[in-house]
Motif scaffolding. Structure first.
Motif, PDB file in Angstrom:
ATOM      1  N   ASP A 221      -0.982  -0.944  -4.511  1.00  0.00           N
ATOM      2  CA  ASP A 221      -2.183  -0.286  -4.455  1.00  0.00           C
ATOM      3  C   ASP A 221      -1.974   1.046  -3.685  1.00  0.00           C
ATOM      4  O   ASP A 221      -1.582   1.393  -2.800  1.00  0.00           O
TER       5      ASP A 221
ATOM      6  N   ASP B 177      -6.077   3.687  -6.794  1.00  0.00           N
ATOM      7  CA  ASP B 177      -7.032   2.888  -6.400  1.00  0.00           C
ATOM      8  C   ASP B 177      -7.909   3.688  -5.301  1.00  0.00           C
ATOM      9  O   ASP B 177      -9.112   3.276  -5.266  1.00  0.00           O
TER      10      ASP B 177
ATOM     11  N   LYS C  38       0.992  -1.233  -0.042  1.00  0.00           N
ATOM     12  CA  LYS C  38      -0.104   0.080  -0.005  1.00  0.00           C
ATOM     13  C   LYS C  38       0.925   1.327   0.035  1.00  0.00           C
ATOM     14  O   LYS C  38       1.628   1.385   0.835  1.00  0.00           O
TER      15      LYS C  38
ATOM     16  N   LYS D 140       1.497   2.148  -9.619  1.00  0.00           N
ATOM     17  CA  LYS D 140       0.796   0.942 -10.248  1.00  0.00           C
ATOM     18  C   LYS D 140       1.380   0.189 -11.029  1.00  0.00           C
ATOM     19  O   LYS D 140       1.117  -1.002 -11.309  1.00  0.00           O
TER      20      LYS D 140
END
Length: 373
Positions: A225, A244, A201, A220
């Motif tokens: 994420d 996202d 993340k 990405k």
């Protein structure tokens, strides 16, 4: 009769020696500063009229109002260089640091009273016009992009092994001319500093800015994420780049935070980092006002460095390391369609002061491009 113990006399003498040594050093530094200040000048007004002129932005004194579009001597490539007809360039916060000479501490290196180098600009894209006899990688007519000092001009000369790469055929000169500093910075932040892995993340603060728009797309492409933080008006833009999630980062914990605008405290970022997460400061603030004074926003990375030994999270700042190989990697990402430069506004070379003024406000979406006719 002197009743003072003999043991104290040497100590007093040493104190006097140290005191006057410090005073002498300070006086020398003050004298050096005064001499360096008044000798800090440039060649403005002392050069002959160009015999083979081209248009370029020149500034003889610090300050946006001192930018001028003038005729200067057109560069001639040496045996290892290529001559590039510039078709587009772009404005970066890097440029207005030099224009304004802020934070003022940087003037120790670039000119205390006046700028030593009177030329500005770095990013460029254009067409090869001529090559030196030792050049084998490029030929006249090739479309290229990269970075070179003095790029706010009609022509630049670049060594074939420095910051120059073939322009991807699927992007325009305007897009390519915006890519060097912002794109390579984002690449090195994601790949080298953040060491972003698939499934991690990643929070990108300032996701709609020059570096941020590249960083979202590059993260990405690495399978992350991505959560992008931006103003409400830029939410759709950041989503279109592949983020996202947008804006709401307070309910998650992140492996990597790339901070382009530094509009939250370090403690706030630490609260949303995983225990082994990485905080990477890229931008120093959201506009030129954040870089005023002697040190500007440089106090922030100093605080992060002081905190680093006492926490499990990695805290730090990154500076871009210009590399031709990374420029090629960026070109491949653009050629594959994984990364597409975002352009907010375009200006002409004559309108450069207006373009810089807009970037200084800190609200540009993506890059601000200068087209060179």
């Amino acid at each position: 009769m002197n009743d003072e113990p003999k043991a104290k006399r040497p100590r007093k003498r040493w104190k006097r020696v140290i005191k006057w040594t410090v005073v002498l050093i300070l006086l020398v530094l003050i004298a050096w500063f005064e001499i360096a200040y008044w000798k800090s000048t440039n060649e403005c007004g002392h050069t002959a009229a160009p015999t083979n002129p081209m248009k370029a932005i020149v500034y003889c004194d610090y300050g946006l109002g001192n930018l001028k579009l003038e005729n200067v001597e057109k560069p001639v490539p040496n045996d290892d260089q290529i001559l590039i007809r510039v078709r587009a360039t772009s404005v970066n916060p890097y440029d207005w640091h030099f224009i304004e000479g802020t934070p003022k501490i940087m003037r120790l290196g670039v000119g205390l009273r006046k700028p030593k180098d009177t030329r500005l600009g770095v990013d460029y894209a254009g067409t090869v016009e001529a090559v030196g006899k030792n050049v084998t990688q490029f030929k006249p007519g090739d479309e290229v992009f990269g970075g070179r000092g003095g790029a706010f001009a009609e022509y630049v000369c670049v060594r074939q092994d420095r910051l120059v790469a073939t322009k991807p055929a699927n992007i325009t000169f305007d897009q390519a001319g915006s890519a060097d500093i912002a794109g390579v910075t984002a690449l090195q932040a994601v790949r080298d500093k953040g060491k972003v892995q698939s499934g991690q993340k990643v929070l990108i603060n300032g996701a709609s800015g020059g570096v941020g728009t590249f960083a979202v797309q590059i993260a990405k492409s690495y399978g992350a994420d991505v959560t992008g933080v931006c103003s409400t008006r830029n939410v759709d833009l950041v989503r279109s780049l592949g983020a996202d999630h947008v804006i709401d980062y307070t309910k998650e914990r992140y492996d990597v935070i790339l901070d382009n605008v530094a509009n939250h405290s370090i403690s706030e970022y630490r609260r949303v980092l995983t225990p082994k997460g990485k905080y990477i400061m890229i931008g120093g603030g959201s506009g030129a006002k954040d870089w005023q004074g002697l040190f500007g926003m440089m106090t922030r990375p100093f605080k992060a460095m002081l905190l680093k030994p006492f926490v499990s999270q990695e805290m730090g700042m990154m500076l871009t390391d210009p590399k031709q190989n990374d420029l090629v990697v960026l070109a491949d990402l653009m050629q594959s369609g994984k990364v597409k430069p975002v352009i907010d506004r375009t200006y002409t070379l004559e309108q450069l002061p207006d373009a810089v003024r807009y970037v200084e406000e800190g609200h540009a979406r993506g890059k601000v491009v200068i087209t060179v006719e």
